[in-house]
Design an enzyme around this catalytic site. Structure first.
Site, PDB file in Angstrom:
ATOM      1  N   TYR A  82      90.862  -4.622-110.695  1.00  0.00           N
ATOM      2  CA  TYR A  82      92.169  -5.256-110.913  1.00  0.00           C
ATOM      3  C   TYR A  82      92.244  -5.867-112.326  1.00  0.00           C
ATOM      4  O   TYR A  82      93.221  -5.666-113.058  1.00  0.00           O
ATOM      5  CB  TYR A  82      92.368  -6.327-109.842  1.00  0.00           C
ATOM      6  CG  TYR A  82      93.702  -7.024-109.854  1.00  0.00           C
ATOM      7  CD1 TYR A  82      94.848  -6.388-109.376  1.00  0.00           C
ATOM      8  CD2 TYR A  82      93.820  -8.339-110.320  1.00  0.00           C
ATOM      9  CE1 TYR A  82      96.076  -7.047-109.365  1.00  0.00           C
ATOM     10  CE2 TYR A  82      95.036  -8.999-110.307  1.00  0.00           C
ATOM     11  CZ  TYR A  82      96.168  -8.353-109.837  1.00  0.00           C
ATOM     12  OH  TYR A  82      97.374  -9.004-109.832  1.00  0.00           O
TER      13      TYR A  82
ATOM     14  N   LYS B 189      94.741  -4.749-115.370  1.00  0.00           N
ATOM     15  CA  LYS B 189      95.712  -5.705-115.900  1.00  0.00           C
ATOM     16  C   LYS B 189      95.466  -5.993-117.383  1.00  0.00           C
ATOM     17  O   LYS B 189      96.396  -6.284-118.136  1.00  0.00           O
ATOM     18  CB  LYS B 189      95.688  -6.992-115.072  1.00  0.00           C
ATOM     19  CG  LYS B 189      96.161  -6.788-113.625  1.00  0.00           C
ATOM     20  CD  LYS B 189      97.615  -6.320-113.565  1.00  0.00           C
ATOM     21  CE  LYS B 189      98.192  -6.342-112.164  1.00  0.00           C
ATOM     22  NZ  LYS B 189      99.611  -5.918-112.123  1.00  0.00           N
TER      23      LYS B 189
END
Ligand SMILES: NC(=O)c1ccc[n+]([C@@H]2O[C@H](COP(=O)([O-])OP(=O)(O)OC[C@H]3O[C@@H](n4cnc5c(N)ncnc54)[C@H](O)[C@@H]3O)[C@@H](O)[C@H]2O)c1
Length: 298
Positions: A170, A174
Site C-alpha cells: 500500500y 501510494k
C-alpha cells in the site's frame, strides 16, 4: 464549478462518495465510477456507483454511474469516452479507487503485492492517461486561445507513503502516485491541465480494518465529508495555479506537504570510496540529519 463535468473514480463509498456529493452540490455534473468491491479488492457490484448517482439525482443534482475497474486501461478509456459522449467534455477527474491487503513484508504474498500496486497505482495511471489524451486533443483543437476552462486531475495518495508498518504494498503504491503526479503535472502544464495528489484522512470502512482500540480517530472527529471541500476547491477555478502539489485534508485541517529534497550533500573531488565514506559520511556530510529514521514513521 457550475456545470463542470467531473469524474469521481472510486466514488461509491467513503471519501469518494463524499466528494461526489460535494461536487454535485456545487452544480457539477458527476460521473460516479466504482467497481463496487470489498476493501481488499474482491467482488464487484454495479449497484454501488448507481446508488451514489441516484443519491445525487435525489438531491436535485445531475449524475450518472459508471461501473468498472479503473486499473483496466480499456475500461479507463471507456470511462472518459462515455463522459465526453454524455456531457461533451471532462473538466476534472478525482480518483479515490484504492484497496488494502496488509501484511508484514516477509509474509506478504506476491498476489497481495501485485493486486494492491495494480489497483492503487496502475488504477491511477490508466484514467490519468485516458484523461490526458482527451485533454491534449481538446487543447490542440482550442489552438492558441487554449481551453475555455482549466482541466485537472486529483490522484488520491495516503500518508502511508511515508512508511507504514504492515503496508509495504500500500505504501509503495501510494508513494508511486506522488512521483507520477510530479511528472505528469510538468508534462501537462502547457495544455493548461493541473495534476495534484491528495493525502486524506477520514473515517471510512478502510479505517474500520484497524482494530477499534488502534483507530487513530473516530467518525465524529474525521467524517469523510470534511475531505470533500478541498477536492471541490481543486476542481474549481480558485485553484487555477495549483499543480504538482501534494495536499492534505482531514477533519478541520488542510495543508500542503513538501516534496523530497536533498537534505545533505558531500562532494569528493576524486570520488568517494568505502574508506572515505566510512570516515566522512556520518561525521561531515550528514552530520545534521537523522540517519536512523524508523521511529518517525510508526
Ligand atoms: N480513509 C482514509 O482515512 C484514507 C487515508 C489515506 C488514503 N485513503 C485513500 O482514499 C481512497 C478512498 O478511501 P476510503 O477510505 O474512502 O475507502 P473505501 O473502501 O470506502 O472506498 C474506496 C472505493 O474504491 C472502490 N474501488 C476499489 N478498487 C477499485 C477499482 N479497481 N476500480 C474502481 N473502483 C475501485 C471501492 O469499491 C470503494 O468504493 C483510497 O484510495 C484510500 O487508499 C483513505
Amino acid at each position: 464549478m457550475q456545470e463542470a463535468v467531473c469524474v469521481v473514480a472510486g466514488g461509491g463509498n467513503g471519501l469518494g462518495r463524499a466528494a461526489a456529493l460535494e461536487l454535485a452540490d456545487h452544480g457539477a455534473r458527476v460521473v460516479v465510477n466504482d467497481l463496487g468491491c470489498e476493501v481488499d479488492g474482491t467482488g464487484s457490484d454495479a449497484s454501488v456507483p448507481e446508488a451514489v448517482a441516484e443519491e445525487i439525482r435525489d438531491r436535485g443534482g445531475e449524475a450518472i454511474a459508471h461501473h468498472g475497474d479503473v486499473s483496466d486501461f480499456e475500461y479507463a478509456e471507456s470511462l472518459i469516452a462515455d463522459t465526453v459522449d454524455a456531457y461533451g467534455r471532462v473538466d476534472f477527474v478525482c480518483n479515490f479507487a484504492g484497496i488494502l491487503r496488509d501484511g508484514i513484508s516477509y509474509k506478504l504474498t506476491e498476489e497481495d503485492w501485485r493486486e494492491v500496486v495494480e489497483t492503487n497505482l496502475t488504477g491511477q495511471f490508466a484514467p490519468l492517461r485516458a484523461a490526458a489524451k482527451h485533454w491534449r486533443e481538446a487543447s490542440e483543437d482550442a489552438g492558441e486561445d487554449g481551453f475555455d476552462r482549466q482541466r485537472s486531475y486529483l490522484a488520491v495518495s495516503a500518508g502511508a507513503a511515508r512508511g507504514s508498518l504492515g503496508q509495504a504494498n500500500y505504501a509503495a503504491s501510494k508513494a508511486g502516485i506522488l512521483g507520477m503526479v510530479r511528472t505528469v503535472s510538468n508534462e501537462l502544464v502547457r495544455s493548461n491541465v493541473r495534476v495534484n495528489a491528495l493525502i486524506p484522512n477520514g473515517y471510512t470502512r478502510m479505517t474500520e480494518t484497524v482494530p477499534e482500540e488502534h483507530r487513530p480517530y473516530t467518525e465524529a472527529e474525521m467524517p469523510p465529508e470534511k475531505v470533500a471541500p478541498l477536492v471541490a476547491y481543486l476542481a474549481s477555478e480558485a485553484a487555477e495555479d495549483v499543480t504538482g502539489c501534494t495536499l492534505y485534508a482531514g477533519g478541520d485541517r488542510v495543508g500542503v506537504l513538501s516534496d523530497p529534497a536533498m537534505e545533505a550533500v558531500g562532494v569528493a573531488p576524486d570520488g568517494w570510496s568505502l574508506e572515505s565514506l566510512s570516515e566522512h559520511f556520518r561525521e561531515d556530510v550528514a552530520s545534521d540529519v537523522d540517519l536512523s529514521r524508523t521511529e518517525s514513521y510508526l
